[in-house]
Design a protein around this motif. Sequence first.
Motif, PDB file in Angstrom:
ATOM      1  N   LEU A   1      41.637  22.667  -0.746  1.00  9.37           N
ATOM      2  CA  LEU A   1      42.705  21.816  -0.224  1.00  9.37           C
ATOM      3  C   LEU A   1      43.060  20.749  -1.243  1.00  9.37           C
ATOM      4  O   LEU A   1      42.179  20.049  -1.743  1.00  9.37           O
ATOM      5  N   PRO A   2      44.334  20.634  -1.555  1.00  7.38           N
ATOM      6  CA  PRO A   2      44.767  19.574  -2.469  1.00  7.38           C
ATOM      7  C   PRO A   2      44.618  18.208  -1.800  1.00  7.38           C
ATOM      8  O   PRO A   2      44.615  18.094  -0.579  1.00  7.38           O
ATOM      9  N   LYS A   3      44.504  17.188  -2.600  1.00 10.90           N
ATOM     10  CA  LYS A   3      44.391  15.815  -2.080  1.00 10.90           C
ATOM     11  C   LYS A   3      45.746  15.281  -1.606  1.00 10.90           C
ATOM     12  O   LYS A   3      45.820  14.550  -0.631  1.00 10.90           O
ATOM     13  N   GLN A   4      46.793  15.654  -2.325  1.00 11.83           N
ATOM     14  CA  GLN A   4      48.137  15.156  -1.997  1.00 11.83           C
ATOM     15  C   GLN A   4      48.592  15.756  -0.666  1.00 11.83           C
ATOM     16  O   GLN A   4      48.556  16.971  -0.460  1.00 11.83           O
ATOM     17  N   ARG A   5      49.017  14.897   0.251  1.00 13.99           N
ATOM     18  CA  ARG A   5      49.372  15.322   1.612  1.00 13.99           C
ATOM     19  C   ARG A   5      50.457  16.406   1.628  1.00 13.99           C
ATOM     20  O   ARG A   5      50.359  17.377   2.378  1.00 13.99           O
ATOM     21  N   LYS A   6      51.482  16.230   0.822  1.00 11.60           N
ATOM     22  CA  LYS A   6      52.592  17.183   0.805  1.00 11.60           C
ATOM     23  C   LYS A   6      52.102  18.584   0.419  1.00 11.60           C
ATOM     24  O   LYS A   6      52.484  19.576   1.025  1.00 11.60           O
ATOM     25  N   LYS A   7      51.219  18.646  -0.567  1.00  8.28           N
ATOM     26  CA  LYS A   7      50.672  19.935  -0.998  1.00  8.28           C
ATOM     27  C   LYS A   7      49.695  20.484   0.037  1.00  8.28           C
ATOM     28  O   LYS A   7      49.666  21.683   0.304  1.00  8.28           O
ATOM     29  N   MET A   8      48.896  19.594   0.624  1.00 11.53           N
ATOM     30  CA  MET A   8      47.952  20.036   1.640  1.00 11.53           C
ATOM     31  C   MET A   8      48.689  20.646   2.828  1.00 11.53           C
ATOM     32  O   MET A   8      48.255  21.642   3.398  1.00 11.53           O
TER      33      MET A   8
END
Length: 102
Positions: free
Chosen positions: A35-42
Amino acid sequence: LIKIDGQEKEQQEMRMTDYKDEIINKYIRKDGITLPKQRKKMLVILREIVDKYFEIGKDYTEKEVNLKIVDLGLEDFCFVRRSMICEKLMTRDDGIYRVIEQ
């Protein structure tokens, strides 16, 4: 307001599709999902998980949701499950989880 014609809208949609594909290819691999840290990517990755591994209209127990998440290689199943609820990808009612139609 800015008016977007059909061609510009199509180009925007293509850029968004390319962006999503890039994120999916980076974070969903044969050896597992991160899972990426950046909300949009997550959110892109969570949406992909829900779309691919859960069915619309089917009820899931918390245990079933947890097992599916762990099977994907994501150890922190509590965080993933809560994130899917918080991002309104799934609902939880009396311990029953359901996919929200988009």
